[in-house]
Design a protein around this motif. Sequence first.
Motif, PDB file in Angstrom:
ATOM      1  N   HIS A 114       0.830  -1.203   0.000  1.00  0.00           N
ATOM      2  CA  HIS A 114       0.000   0.000   0.000  1.00  0.00           C
ATOM      3  C   HIS A 114       0.867   1.256   0.000  1.00  0.00           C
ATOM      4  CE1 HIS A 114      -2.847   3.053   1.631  1.00  0.00           C
ATOM      5  NE2 HIS A 114      -3.652   2.428   0.799  1.00  0.00           N
ATOM      6  N   ARG A 115       1.958   1.227   0.759  1.00  0.00           N
ATOM      7  CA  ARG A 115       2.860   2.380   0.801  1.00  0.00           C
ATOM      8  C   ARG A 115       3.444   2.653  -0.583  1.00  0.00           C
ATOM      9  NH1 ARG A 115       5.024   1.029   5.113  1.00  0.00           N
ATOM     10  NH2 ARG A 115       6.718  -0.236   4.281  1.00  0.00           N
ATOM     11  N   ALA A 116       3.801   1.602  -1.291  1.00  0.00           N
ATOM     12  CA  ALA A 116       4.339   1.763  -2.640  1.00  0.00           C
ATOM     13  C   ALA A 116       3.290   2.348  -3.581  1.00  0.00           C
ATOM     14  CB  ALA A 116       4.834   0.415  -3.169  1.00  0.00           C
ATOM     15  N   MET A 117       2.052   1.909  -3.427  1.00  0.00           N
ATOM     16  CA  MET A 117       0.980   2.387  -4.299  1.00  0.00           C
ATOM     17  C   MET A 117       0.722   3.877  -4.111  1.00  0.00           C
ATOM     18  SD  MET A 117      -2.541   3.222  -4.521  1.00  0.00           S
ATOM     19  CE  MET A 117      -3.403   2.463  -3.155  1.00  0.00           C
ATOM     20  N   ILE A 118       0.639   4.336  -2.868  1.00  0.00           N
ATOM     21  CA  ILE A 118       0.323   5.752  -2.657  1.00  0.00           C
ATOM     22  C   ILE A 118       1.516   6.641  -3.002  1.00  0.00           C
ATOM     23  CG2 ILE A 118      -1.452   5.273  -0.929  1.00  0.00           C
ATOM     24  CD1 ILE A 118       0.530   6.094   1.225  1.00  0.00           C
ATOM     25  N   GLN A 119       2.724   6.101  -2.895  1.00  0.00           N
ATOM     26  CA  GLN A 119       3.899   6.881  -3.317  1.00  0.00           C
ATOM     27  C   GLN A 119       3.907   7.064  -4.826  1.00  0.00           C
ATOM     28  OE1 GLN A 119       7.172   4.695  -1.610  1.00  0.00           O
ATOM     29  NE2 GLN A 119       7.021   5.740   0.380  1.00  0.00           N
ATOM     30  N   ARG A 120       3.551   6.008  -5.559  1.00  0.00           N
ATOM     31  CA  ARG A 120       3.477   6.124  -7.020  1.00  0.00           C
ATOM     32  C   ARG A 120       2.428   7.142  -7.444  1.00  0.00           C
ATOM     33  NH1 ARG A 120       3.730   0.417  -6.757  1.00  0.00           N
ATOM     34  NH2 ARG A 120       1.465   0.302  -7.120  1.00  0.00           N
ATOM     35  N   ALA A 121       1.330   7.192  -6.690  1.00  0.00           N
ATOM     36  CA  ALA A 121       0.224   8.092  -7.032  1.00  0.00           C
ATOM     37  C   ALA A 121       0.381   9.482  -6.420  1.00  0.00           C
ATOM     38  CB  ALA A 121      -1.096   7.474  -6.573  1.00  0.00           C
ATOM     39  N   ASN A 122       1.477   9.687  -5.654  1.00  0.00           N
ATOM     40  CA  ASN A 122       1.731  10.980  -5.000  1.00  0.00           C
ATOM     41  C   ASN A 122       0.559  11.394  -4.110  1.00  0.00           C
ATOM     42  OD1 ASN A 122       3.364  13.206  -4.421  1.00  0.00           O
ATOM     43  ND2 ASN A 122       2.406  14.456  -6.025  1.00  0.00           N
TER      44      ASN A 122
END
Length: 319
Positions: A233-241
Amino acid sequence: MRVSKYLSMWLAWRAPALAPRTRDCYAATIRLHIDPAIGHKQLHKLQPRHVAAIIDQLVSDGHERTAQLVYAILHSALRDASRDTSRDGNVMRHAAITANPIDMVPRPCHLSRHYRHLDQADIPRYLDAVAADRLALAWLLALLCGLRRGEICGLQWPDVDLAAMVLHIHAQRVTVAHGGTIDTAPKSAAGRRDVPIPAALLPMLAIAQRPDGYVVTNSRGDPYTPSGLDHAHRAMIQRANLPPITPHGLRHTMATLAVCNGVHIRVLQSILGHASYQITADTYAHVYASASASAVDRVAESVLHSSQGSQIDPWAPDS
């Protein structure tokens, strides 16, 4: 007998009745916080001031939750030591003390944790990001159904009843000592519950449905661990800024929106699987206060609007 030896025996004696995660948590708390401070003391010489010193230090360092856990462990262990716990020669009988010193120590105050949640303005951006993610179903189970990380990881397809629109929650995946992960029952009876499936989630569940196996899996088909889900989840929200938020924060978002939309606290307690009404009330007291103020404003606006055109002036003094 020294306190450290007694606590080791006590934990072994209590272990069969404890959930694996709870047992590991107790063992770590004893090892890291209790033994270094009072483990060397003789059990029968333990004084309230010795226990109070540990609690006060943890609280002053900002570790209120750990202070509460230390208090709970010592309260239970010393209570057992101060009464007849002999069971067919069980070694616990040799550790008896005449009184429980922790009875004279104030219980650390409970401080409600306010988890970060998505603001209303962030939700459309979040949903756009979720739509392109292979774990979209996991994130929506947290955001729309309020499931915990371990419950999402432990959910299996036989527990998904699309016809009744219900998720049967009776297991969770937890990480135990030495890094192992197991499926276990929820910590409390309230955790075993049926959670309604929102209509908006039915199509996604119907497409993904399988006869058996875990609902949320990695690319190899293996179930996630709670920490693995956090990492994804952390990776996903970082990709989406997107603003930083955890899967537990999604659960908190669901609960906050439920309160703002008038869901009764008893209903919310049941959905979230909280062990007591007080946990839900304490956690969302600030949200209920804000929702109540908004409700009063809406009622006032409705009343005053209905008085327009009337010969009665609501602000006029009594004649």
